[in-house]
Design a protein around this motif. Structure first.
Motif, mmCIF file in Angstrom:
data_model
loop_
_atom_site.group_PDB
_atom_site.id
_atom_site.type_symbol
_atom_site.label_atom_id
_atom_site.label_comp_id
_atom_site.label_asym_id
_atom_site.label_seq_id
_atom_site.Cartn_x
_atom_site.Cartn_y
_atom_site.Cartn_z
ATOM 1 N N ARG A 109 0.846 -1.185 0.000
ATOM 2 C CA ARG A 109 0.000 0.000 0.000
ATOM 3 C C ARG A 109 0.888 1.245 0.000
ATOM 4 O O ARG A 109 1.829 1.359 0.777
ATOM 5 N N THR A 111 0.826 5.674 -1.590
ATOM 6 C CA THR A 111 0.081 6.756 -2.245
ATOM 7 C C THR A 111 0.921 7.304 -3.386
ATOM 8 O O THR A 111 1.942 7.959 -3.163
ATOM 9 N N SER A 121 -3.456 3.558 -4.778
ATOM 10 C CA SER A 121 -3.181 3.126 -3.409
ATOM 11 C C SER A 121 -2.690 1.688 -3.321
ATOM 12 O O SER A 121 -2.090 1.300 -2.318
ATOM 13 N N SER A 122 -2.934 0.871 -4.347
ATOM 14 C CA SER A 122 -2.501 -0.533 -4.351
ATOM 15 C C SER A 122 -1.425 -0.716 -5.410
ATOM 16 O O SER A 122 -1.602 -0.304 -6.560
ATOM 17 N N GLN A 146 -7.880 -3.406 -4.467
ATOM 18 C CA GLN A 146 -6.662 -4.173 -4.289
ATOM 19 C C GLN A 146 -6.510 -5.213 -5.398
ATOM 20 O O GLN A 146 -7.429 -5.479 -6.162
#
Length: 346
Positions: A109, A111, A121-122, A146
């Motif tokens: 994870r 940003t 984010s993933s 995800q």
């Protein structure tokens, strides 16, 4: 007045065929409405080609961003929908190093801003097939969701495609470099064989190296008996601020002349015997027997030197050293005025 039912039926059938795009299509073929047509696009550089490849692979795998990282290079790699180099993020850099070491696919994870204004984010990191010039990993990014186990299998397939393209691209680049180097050596041999004046031969060699191997400046310095070295050829001619120096005046000179190795100067702007406006330079010994006969200075303004450039410079030092010996330049050097008349020893 009632319409002829045959006319109405015929019109409806025609409309159905138009909508289904089946008017001239065999029964075994059906067309999809709304599929985008290919727009003509020509990749003029390797970077353009990578933009097309990565965009297509990201679309197939439903990635919002895609790139790859080469641990052996500090240069940014091609990327799709990214605004900055992923290798600059410590978490991603650490994941790439772990993946290259363990050959396992990992998810993390982080940003990461994307070029379309969203934030991923993933991140999925998958190892690339290692070769002699590339060790790294594929980095895929998604926004708001995800990666699943099935995505890992897809990423392995995409990493294999990217690895094959990298190997092909590196092979093409290496072949082009080797052709240019062979041409440079041929031109050097031709000038050394057919020019009688040693000074003219060295000046021609400097011009050939600048034009065929993308050097912004090339200087040839020859050693004198009083342990000084003096400039005998320069391209361009007005790029020099010093005509003679002592061989122990700078660590790069000592490394090239005494240790007989190529020395790389990353910041050479304030060195008087380096060409002006230089960002990086290679100091190459002109190998002779029993000691180097001088140095070859290769300089560039912006483009850094790589390992291939350093290896080629080493070959050039041996070649030009033989040219200097065969042309009896030592006799010309010994007849010159002493170095003390050019400048004062510090």
């Amino acid at each position: 007045m009632l319409k002829d039912p045959r006319t109405t039926k015929s019109f409806r059938d025609a409309g159905d065929r138009i909508v289904r795009q089946e008017s001239a299509t065999p029964e075994s073929i059906s067309r999809l409405l709304g599929a985008p047509a290919l727009s003509p696009r020509r990749a003029t550089t390797d970077a353009d080609a990578w933009d097309v490849r990565l965009a297509a692979l990201a679309t197939l795998a439903h990635y919002d961003g895609l790139t790859f990282v080469n641990l052996g290079s500090a240069d940014p790699m091609p990327a799709y929908n990214l605004v900055e180099d992923c290798a600059a993020d410590p978490a991603i850099r650490g994941a790439v190093e772990e993946v290259a070491r363990s050959s396992a696919t990992v998810q993390l994870r982080a940003t990461i801003p994307l070029a379309d204004g969203r934030v991923a984010s993933s991140i999925l990191v998958t190892p690339l097939a290692p070769n002699d010039a590339f060790i790294g990993a594929l980095v895929a990014l998604r926004v708001g969701r995800q990666f699943a186990a099935a995505d890992a299998y897809t990423a392995v397939g995409i990493a294999e495609i990217v690895s094959l393209e990298l190997a092909r691209s590196l092979s093409v680049r290496r072949e082009a470099t080797e052709r240019r180097q062979a041409l440079a050596l041929y031109e050097l041999a031709r000038h050394a064989l057919f020019i009688d004046d040693p000074g003219e031969a060295l000046q021609s060699i400097a011009m050939v190296l600048a034009s065929t191997l993308d050097h912004d400046a090339v200087h040839v310095w020859l050693r004198r008996p009083d342990r000084s070295i003096r400039r005998h050829a320069a391209y361009p001619p007005d790029s020099l601020r010093s005509q003679a120096v002592w061989e122990n005046e700078h660590p790069a000179l000592s490394g090239a002349l005494h240790e007989r190795r190529v020395v790389r100067l990353s910041v050479a702007a304030n060195v008087a015997w380096i060409p002006t406006n230089t960002g990086e330079a290679l100091i190459v010994p002109l190998r002779g027997d029993p000691r180097p006969l001088g140095i070859l200075v290769l300089a560039r303004t912006a483009v850094p030197y790589g390992l291939d450039d350093i290896e080629m410079a080493d070959v050039l030092g041996t070649f030009i050293g033989r040219v200097v010996s065969s042309r009896s330049v030592a006799r010309v050097v010994s007849e010159e005025e002493p170095a003390e008349s050019q400048y004062q020893r510090s």
